[in-house]
Design a protein around this motif. Structure first.
Motif, mmCIF file in Angstrom:
data_model
loop_
_atom_site.group_PDB
_atom_site.id
_atom_site.type_symbol
_atom_site.label_atom_id
_atom_site.label_comp_id
_atom_site.label_asym_id
_atom_site.label_seq_id
_atom_site.Cartn_x
_atom_site.Cartn_y
_atom_site.Cartn_z
ATOM 1 N N HIS A 162 4.652 -18.974 37.316
ATOM 2 C CA HIS A 162 2.883 -19.097 37.013
ATOM 3 C C HIS A 162 3.014 -17.418 36.106
ATOM 4 O O HIS A 162 1.938 -17.229 35.521
ATOM 5 N N ASP A 163 3.860 -16.381 35.710
ATOM 6 C CA ASP A 163 3.512 -15.534 35.952
ATOM 7 C C ASP A 163 5.948 -14.828 35.519
ATOM 8 O O ASP A 163 6.482 -15.843 36.016
ATOM 9 N N ASP B 229 7.653 -11.555 36.379
ATOM 10 C CA ASP B 229 7.906 -10.172 37.823
ATOM 11 C C ASP B 229 8.256 -9.415 37.207
ATOM 12 O O ASP B 229 9.816 -9.658 37.143
ATOM 13 N N GLY C 231 10.765 -12.234 41.032
ATOM 14 C CA GLY C 231 9.891 -13.891 41.175
ATOM 15 C C GLY C 231 10.872 -14.525 40.919
ATOM 16 O O GLY C 231 12.177 -14.273 40.786
ATOM 17 N N GLY C 232 10.580 -15.749 41.255
ATOM 18 C CA GLY C 232 10.747 -17.015 40.602
ATOM 19 C C GLY C 232 12.618 -17.331 39.918
ATOM 20 O O GLY C 232 13.125 -17.551 39.590
HETATM 21 MG MG MG Z 1 6.107 -15.339 39.623
#
Ligand code: MG
Ligand code: DCT
Length: 427
Positions: A231-232, A234, A221-222
């Motif tokens: 936002h989370d 991963d 993810g990011g």
């Molecule tokens: Mg993410």
């Protein structure tokens, strides 16, 4: 030289601006030094997009309109704004004149109008209007609840529910995810930092190692793209011996639950079978893996690297848990907020994905993002190469065969694309 009255006129008359404006922009004689970029390829996966964005004033505006379209289930419009924003993100200098956009791909009439408005007035009236609209505000608040999508939010809005207190007062029964989302609303709407992501990574690593030695865990993810917040968090989990990953997720989840690390979790099984599913693109790129959507309970001390995994459950008495009751109903700075902030942990959204090693490179590429970069990769594969790309496999329709890969570099090579490292996939 910079007369763009044609431009304003065409806007007023509602011409098919996409073609007209682009055509006009090509015709304008401009000082070459004013052009920000000479050649920008049209697929985001052909471009290098770092986190250094020189055009945030425009990309923020276009992203907000994209978000608004997506929340209204107008995905086509959403993608058009996302593509326009992505082109501006890839530029190496700020846009100061509309004519600098000459020759750039993916800038439709609507996007150009927004950019023009920002250039002339410092802000886009459409964006300001959207931000202020009751509907947009309500959609944002309601979809800010984990487990609530735009369709549910839309239905509630039609019933007159625009805020969390109104939702709480309504007779609606929420599902388990939505209940958890509401309970941890404040925490989940606060960005997750890289330090928090790393702290969770340590916990997840401990969990997987204790249930199956040799497991590999990768931050995706990011954060893999170098973002400082998200936002989370991963994670992609695999094992170097094919097949050893089977049945891993329930064990990891049990370990985490037994240590009191999970406030919520829902696990879906891996439903992808090459022999059964064939090369057809799954309805969603994401839905076939063994995946755990969770809400983590991250102890404050874990961020300083002093996680006491063995004692967390005992150290977290019941009444501390109850302090998570969201402060959303009250004003900021209310007693409830102050108390909630004193709790020794925070709730964080964490996604765990398990992949067999044979699909690992595809999973890694598919889960690193950005969302637009992934979308463009799949579009490139389909439209330019007659191939189907998913997070599981790459199928060549011309040769009627799967193309294997054990690294992201090999997948880019199969696709005839220059390799773009994760830090440059921030389209
Ligand atoms: Mg993410
Ligand atoms: N993804 C995708 N298509 C989707 C959703 C996700 O291709 N519809 C991929 C790309 C990113 C990755 O999965 C993880 O998803 P998110 O966590 O939503 O994206 P992110 O880039 O990690 O964003 P954030 O930093 O806000 O978590």
């Amino acid at each position: 030289l910079l007369d763009i009255s044609w431009y304003t006129e065409s806007m007023k008359e509602g011409h098919p601006v996409e073609i007209l404006d682009r055509h006009k922009l090509q015709e304008q004689q401009v000082d070459e030094s004013k052009e920000v970029e000479s050649i920008v390829p049209s697929y985001a996966c052909q471009r290098r997009t770092t986190l250094e964005n020189h055009n945030t004033v425009f990309t923020d505006a276009l992203s907000l309109l994209a978000e608004s379209a997506e929340l209204s289930d107008e995905d086509g419009r959403g993608v058009a704004f996302r593509r326009a924003a992505a082109v501006l993100k890839a530029l190496h200098s700020p846009v100061t004149d509309l004519l600098q956009l000459r020759g750039l791909p993916c800038l439709g009439g609507h996007s150009l109008r927004v950019i023009k408005d920002v250039l002339e007035n410092g802000a886009s009236s459409e964006v300001e209007c959207t931000k202020q609209s009751e509907r947009f505000k309500a959609l944002k608040v309601l979809t800010g609840i984990f487990g609530v999508g735009s369709k549910t939010a839309e239905r509630w809005i039609r019933e007159g529910i625009h805020s969390l207190p109104q939702l709480q007062d309504s007779a609606h029964t929420l599902n388990r995810a939505q209940q958890a989302g509401l309970e941890h609303y404040d925490d989940l709407n606060q960005p997750v930092t890289k330090a928090e992501g790393d702290a969770i990574g340590e916990i997840v690593a401990k969990a997987v190692m204790s249930v199956l030695p040799g497991v590999q865990i990768t931050l995706i993810g990011g954060f893999r793209r170098g973002k400082l917040t998200g936002h989370d968090v991963d994670f992609l989990i695999t094992h170097p011996e094919e097949g050893r990953e089977v049945g891993l997720m329930p064990k990891v989840v049990s370990w985490l639950e037994s240590k009191g690390f999970l406030l919520y979790q829902k696990t879906t099984r891996n439903s992808y079978l090459e022999s059964k599913d064939g090369p057809a693109r799954p309805s969603s790129n994401m839905d076939r893996f063994e995946r755990c959507f969770s809400i983590f309970k991250l102890p404050e001390d874990a961020k300083q690297g002093t996680t006491q995994t063995e004692t967390l459950t005992e150290d977290t008495p019941e009444d501390t848990c109850r302090l998570t009751t969201p402060s959303l109903v009250k004003d900021e700075g209310s007693e409830s907020t102050k108390r909630a902030n004193l709790k020794p942990w925070r709730a964080v959204r964490v996604d765990l994905v398990v992949s067999p090693i044979s699909q690992f490179a595809f999973a890694l590429l598919g889960w690193t993002g950005s969302k637009l970069f992934e979308r463009e990769l799949r579009r490139w594969a389909g439209h330019e190469k007659a191939m189907s790309l998913s997070s599981h496999a790459l199928y060549d329709n011309t040769q009627s065969k799967y193309l294997r890969a054990s690294s992201e570099e090999e997948i880019f090579a199969h696709l005839g694309l220059e390799y773009i490292p994760p830090s440059e996939r921030n389209a």
